[in-house]
Design a protein around this motif. Structure first.
Motif, mmCIF file in Angstrom:
data_model
loop_
_atom_site.group_PDB
_atom_site.id
_atom_site.type_symbol
_atom_site.label_atom_id
_atom_site.label_comp_id
_atom_site.label_asym_id
_atom_site.label_seq_id
_atom_site.Cartn_x
_atom_site.Cartn_y
_atom_site.Cartn_z
ATOM 1 N N VAL A 237 0.858 -1.183 0.000
ATOM 2 C CA VAL A 237 0.000 0.000 0.000
ATOM 3 C C VAL A 237 0.894 1.233 0.000
ATOM 4 C CG1 VAL A 237 -1.792 1.261 1.250
ATOM 5 C CG2 VAL A 237 -1.804 -1.244 1.252
ATOM 6 N N PHE A 238 0.669 2.137 -0.945
ATOM 7 C CA PHE A 238 1.607 3.242 -1.108
ATOM 8 C C PHE A 238 0.901 4.574 -1.362
ATOM 9 C CE2 PHE A 238 0.882 1.244 -5.207
ATOM 10 C CZ PHE A 238 0.601 2.320 -6.047
ATOM 11 N N VAL A 239 1.568 5.638 -0.944
ATOM 12 C CA VAL A 239 1.206 7.014 -1.273
ATOM 13 C C VAL A 239 2.511 7.734 -1.540
ATOM 14 C CG1 VAL A 239 0.126 9.166 -0.512
ATOM 15 C CG2 VAL A 239 -0.778 6.971 0.306
ATOM 16 N N GLU A 240 2.670 8.319 -2.713
ATOM 17 C CA GLU A 240 3.928 8.985 -3.051
ATOM 18 C C GLU A 240 3.661 10.257 -3.858
ATOM 19 O OE1 GLU A 240 6.859 8.157 -1.987
ATOM 20 O OE2 GLU A 240 6.388 6.186 -1.151
ATOM 21 N N HIS A 241 4.528 11.243 -3.692
ATOM 22 C CA HIS A 241 4.466 12.399 -4.587
ATOM 23 C C HIS A 241 5.421 12.126 -5.746
ATOM 24 C CE1 HIS A 241 8.335 14.622 -3.894
ATOM 25 N NE2 HIS A 241 8.319 13.929 -2.783
ATOM 26 N N VAL A 242 5.083 12.664 -6.910
ATOM 27 C CA VAL A 242 5.828 12.335 -8.120
ATOM 28 C C VAL A 242 6.131 13.602 -8.918
ATOM 29 C CG1 VAL A 242 4.868 10.006 -8.284
ATOM 30 C CG2 VAL A 242 3.675 11.921 -9.388
ATOM 31 N N ALA A 243 6.944 13.425 -9.946
ATOM 32 C CA ALA A 243 7.328 14.544 -10.801
ATOM 33 C C ALA A 243 6.130 15.069 -11.578
ATOM 34 C CB ALA A 243 8.421 14.109 -11.777
ATOM 35 N N ALA A 244 6.127 16.370 -11.793
ATOM 36 C CA ALA A 244 5.100 16.983 -12.629
ATOM 37 C C ALA A 244 5.336 16.615 -14.083
ATOM 38 C CB ALA A 244 5.112 18.496 -12.441
ATOM 39 N N GLN A 245 4.368 16.916 -14.929
ATOM 40 C CA GLN A 245 4.454 16.560 -16.346
ATOM 41 C C GLN A 245 5.611 17.301 -17.005
ATOM 42 O OE1 GLN A 245 0.919 17.443 -18.519
ATOM 43 N NE2 GLN A 245 1.542 16.299 -20.332
ATOM 44 N N ASP A 246 6.354 16.563 -17.809
ATOM 45 C CA ASP A 246 7.469 17.171 -18.535
ATOM 46 C C ASP A 246 6.972 18.331 -19.391
ATOM 47 O OD1 ASP A 246 9.205 15.354 -17.449
ATOM 48 O OD2 ASP A 246 9.215 14.017 -19.200
ATOM 49 N N GLY A 247 7.771 19.387 -19.437
ATOM 50 C CA GLY A 247 7.441 20.533 -20.264
ATOM 51 C C GLY A 247 6.605 21.592 -19.595
ATOM 52 N N THR A 248 6.121 21.312 -18.374
ATOM 53 C CA THR A 248 5.319 22.299 -17.655
ATOM 54 C C THR A 248 6.201 23.190 -16.804
ATOM 55 O OG1 THR A 248 4.983 20.836 -15.755
ATOM 56 C CG2 THR A 248 3.385 20.677 -17.563
ATOM 57 N N LEU A 249 5.660 24.326 -16.396
ATOM 58 C CA LEU A 249 6.379 25.234 -15.511
ATOM 59 C C LEU A 249 6.654 24.554 -14.176
ATOM 60 C CD1 LEU A 249 7.539 28.007 -14.795
ATOM 61 C CD2 LEU A 249 5.219 28.708 -14.136
ATOM 62 N N HIS A 250 5.684 23.801 -13.709
ATOM 63 C CA HIS A 250 5.869 23.090 -12.444
ATOM 64 C C HIS A 250 7.076 22.160 -12.514
ATOM 65 C CE1 HIS A 250 1.442 23.588 -10.939
ATOM 66 N NE2 HIS A 250 2.165 24.675 -10.791
ATOM 67 N N ARG A 251 7.171 21.428 -13.627
ATOM 68 C CA ARG A 251 8.289 20.499 -13.774
ATOM 69 C C ARG A 251 9.620 21.253 -13.856
ATOM 70 N NH1 ARG A 251 12.012 18.132 -13.650
ATOM 71 N NH2 ARG A 251 12.581 16.049 -14.384
ATOM 72 N N PHE A 252 9.620 22.397 -14.499
ATOM 73 C CA PHE A 252 10.826 23.217 -14.581
ATOM 74 C C PHE A 252 11.271 23.668 -13.193
ATOM 75 C CE2 PHE A 252 12.643 27.525 -14.681
ATOM 76 C CZ PHE A 252 13.795 27.278 -15.413
#
Length: 309
Positions: A237-252
């Motif tokens: 059972v897991f809960v994790e935060h992950v990378a934002a979508q490539d190419g978005t400002l968030h990911r940058f």
């Protein structure tokens, strides 16, 4: 401010995502899945699930604190099994001893400043962990920290192991176990890292990990260890935060802040595609769900669900 603990800044309510279809699995793989465990969230993992938003105030722990136990087999220090790394040696390599004051401060901070996060995610965790109650009897939680998850699943467990590299977490985890109604003899806190779990093969019914894989040294090795200690048909059972979508400002921004985040937040990575790592780890079936957090939060997105061994 980047805080030295797991995502305990301004977490916002979770917005339920749209569902996707589950991938087909082979008949031999399906035969390994315990029918007693009803899947929570049947999701097909896609890279696009690890998108929408970004997180830079999360960390987890590569710490732990003390002991061995009965009831379930503990892996001997030099035991020969699927993992050759000695747990104590791996602990010292991955999480070298810190000063007592630092470990104590970190444990106190985790116990003090995660309350807002836990309050806002409580309904979600209740739904997720309800699938363990009455279905499994032995649980290992990796990166247990101060034990905020214990109240959700420990009520009818025969035994719960808590793994964390910070030895100062133990007193908080013990208090959380007692508050959750878990008898002292049924809970064991062990100082170790998730890359070398001090348990025997096929020794637990379930493994729990929330906001842990962002900060472990080796995600793939950790997932191998999770599969090793799970019984056939067991669940992760897991809960994790992950990378934002490539190419978005968030990911940058994630990429920009990632080195600083790792430094101040005990190794927390902002750019890991953890959902894909879980999907590719060799589990018989992986049910993944995605959650987005409102108000342009700094902790988007999350993936969560159940992987069947």
């Amino acid at each position: 401010m980047i805080l030295p603990a797991r995502c305990f800044s301004s977490l916002n309510p979770i917005i339920p995502p749209a569902k996707t279809s589950i991938p087909a699995t082979s008949s031999s793989a399906n035969e390994k899945i315990a029918p007693k465990m009803a899947p929570i969230l049947r999701k097909t993992h896609k890279d696009s699930q690890e998108s929408n938003g970004f997180c830079f105030c999360c960390s987890r722990r590569r710490f732990l604190g003390a002991g061995g136990a009965a009831l379930l087999p503990i892996r001997a220090s030099g035991a020969s099994d699927s993992t050759s790394n000695d747990p104590k040696e791996m602990l010292n390599r991955v999480h070298p001893p810190r000063a007592d004051w630092y470990e104590e401060f970190y444990a106190w901070a985790m116990n003090t400043f995660t309350k807002a996060y836990e309050a806002e995610i409580a309904a979600y965790k209740s739904e997720l962990f309800a699938n363990l109650r009455g279905q499994v009897k032995s649980v290992l939680e990796i990166g247990i920290g101060t034990g905020p998850n214990l109240k959700y699943y420990s009520g009818d467990m025969d035994f719960v192991y808590g793994i964390d590299p910070n030895r100062k977490m133990e007193k908080y985890a013990q208090a959380a176990a007692e508050a959750a109604g878990l008898p002292p003899d049924n809970f064991k806190f062990m100082q170790a890292v998730s890359e070398a779990l001090p348990l025997g093969d096929a020794s637990v019914d379930a493994v729990v990990g929330t906001l842990v894989l962002c900060s472990v040294k080796d995600v793939d090795l950790t997932l191998q260890e999770v599969r090793r200690v799970l019984k056939p048909g067991g669940v992760f059972v897991f809960v994790e935060h992950v990378a934002a979508q490539d190419g978005t400002l968030h990911r940058f921004v994630q990429g920009l802040l990632d080195p600083l985040q790792q430094f101040v937040a005990d190794g927390c990575h902002l750019t890991r595609k953890t959902g894909k790592s879980i999907a590719d780890a060799g589990f018989a079936e992986v049910d993944i769900h995605q959650a987005s957090l409102s108000s342009a939060s700094l902790i988007n997105p999350h993936v969560y669900g159940v992987a069947h061994n």
